[in-house]
Design a protein around this motif. Structure first.
Motif, PDB file in Angstrom:
ATOM      1  N   SER A  71      54.063  33.939  39.509  1.00  0.00           N
ATOM      2  CA  SER A  71      52.935  33.033  39.735  1.00  0.00           C
ATOM      3  C   SER A  71      52.065  33.643  40.816  1.00  0.00           C
ATOM      4  CB  SER A  71      53.417  31.667  40.219  1.00  0.00           C
ATOM      5  OG  SER A  71      54.165  31.033  39.222  1.00  0.00           O
ATOM      6  N   VAL A  72      50.766  33.402  40.720  1.00  0.00           N
ATOM      7  CA  VAL A  72      49.834  33.894  41.731  1.00  0.00           C
ATOM      8  C   VAL A  72      49.479  32.745  42.654  1.00  0.00           C
ATOM      9  CG1 VAL A  72      47.538  34.856  42.136  1.00  0.00           C
ATOM     10  CG2 VAL A  72      48.914  35.668  40.214  1.00  0.00           C
ATOM     11  N   ILE A  73      49.483  33.015  43.963  1.00  0.00           N
ATOM     12  CA  ILE A  73      49.190  32.009  44.966  1.00  0.00           C
ATOM     13  C   ILE A  73      47.965  32.463  45.754  1.00  0.00           C
ATOM     14  CG2 ILE A  73      50.052  30.861  47.039  1.00  0.00           C
ATOM     15  CD1 ILE A  73      52.871  31.394  45.887  1.00  0.00           C
ATOM     16  N   ASP A  74      46.955  31.590  45.856  1.00  0.00           N
ATOM     17  CA  ASP A  74      45.777  31.868  46.667  1.00  0.00           C
ATOM     18  C   ASP A  74      45.916  31.148  47.991  1.00  0.00           C
ATOM     19  OD1 ASP A  74      44.164  33.535  44.994  1.00  0.00           O
ATOM     20  OD2 ASP A  74      43.800  31.789  43.729  1.00  0.00           O
ATOM     21  N   VAL A  75      45.896  31.906  49.094  1.00  0.00           N
ATOM     22  CA  VAL A  75      45.976  31.333  50.432  1.00  0.00           C
ATOM     23  C   VAL A  75      44.567  31.323  50.997  1.00  0.00           C
ATOM     24  CG1 VAL A  75      46.955  31.592  52.752  1.00  0.00           C
ATOM     25  CG2 VAL A  75      48.314  32.215  50.742  1.00  0.00           C
ATOM     26  N   LYS A  76      44.137  30.168  51.457  1.00  0.00           N
ATOM     27  CA  LYS A  76      42.778  30.032  51.985  1.00  0.00           C
ATOM     28  C   LYS A  76      42.783  29.973  53.491  1.00  0.00           C
ATOM     29  CE  LYS A  76      41.227  28.417  47.799  1.00  0.00           C
ATOM     30  NZ  LYS A  76      40.359  28.938  46.952  1.00  0.00           N
TER      31      LYS A  76
END
Length: 76
Positions: A71-76
């Motif tokens: 899974s790809v996780i975007d951290v903002k």
């Protein structure tokens, strides 16, 4: 940071822990893994903005076919 198992049945309750940067989930039996569904709730803490991959490694369980996924996780 934390992992909480979701599955459990008459054969027992799953155990989950964070160990050396890995999430380890143990199930009382392979029959608890039938079908496609959530097995755990994982809470992460981002260390910097960007994109990261969360990889689920395959394991061997008698009576169950477990495959690897990502899974790809975007951290903002």
């Amino acid at each position: 940071i934390v992992v909480k198992p979701i599955l459990g049945s008459g054969t027992g309750v799953a155990d989950a822990r964070v160990e050396n940067g890995h999430v380890v989930i143990q199930f009382p039996s392979a029959e608890d893994l039938a079908g496609t569904r959530a097995v755990a709730e994982i809470t992460l803490r981002g260390v910097a903005p960007g994109r990261s991959a969360l990889t689920f490694e395959p394991t061997e369980l008698a009576g169950a076919a477990v495959s690897s996924s990502q899974s790809v996780i975007d951290v903002k």
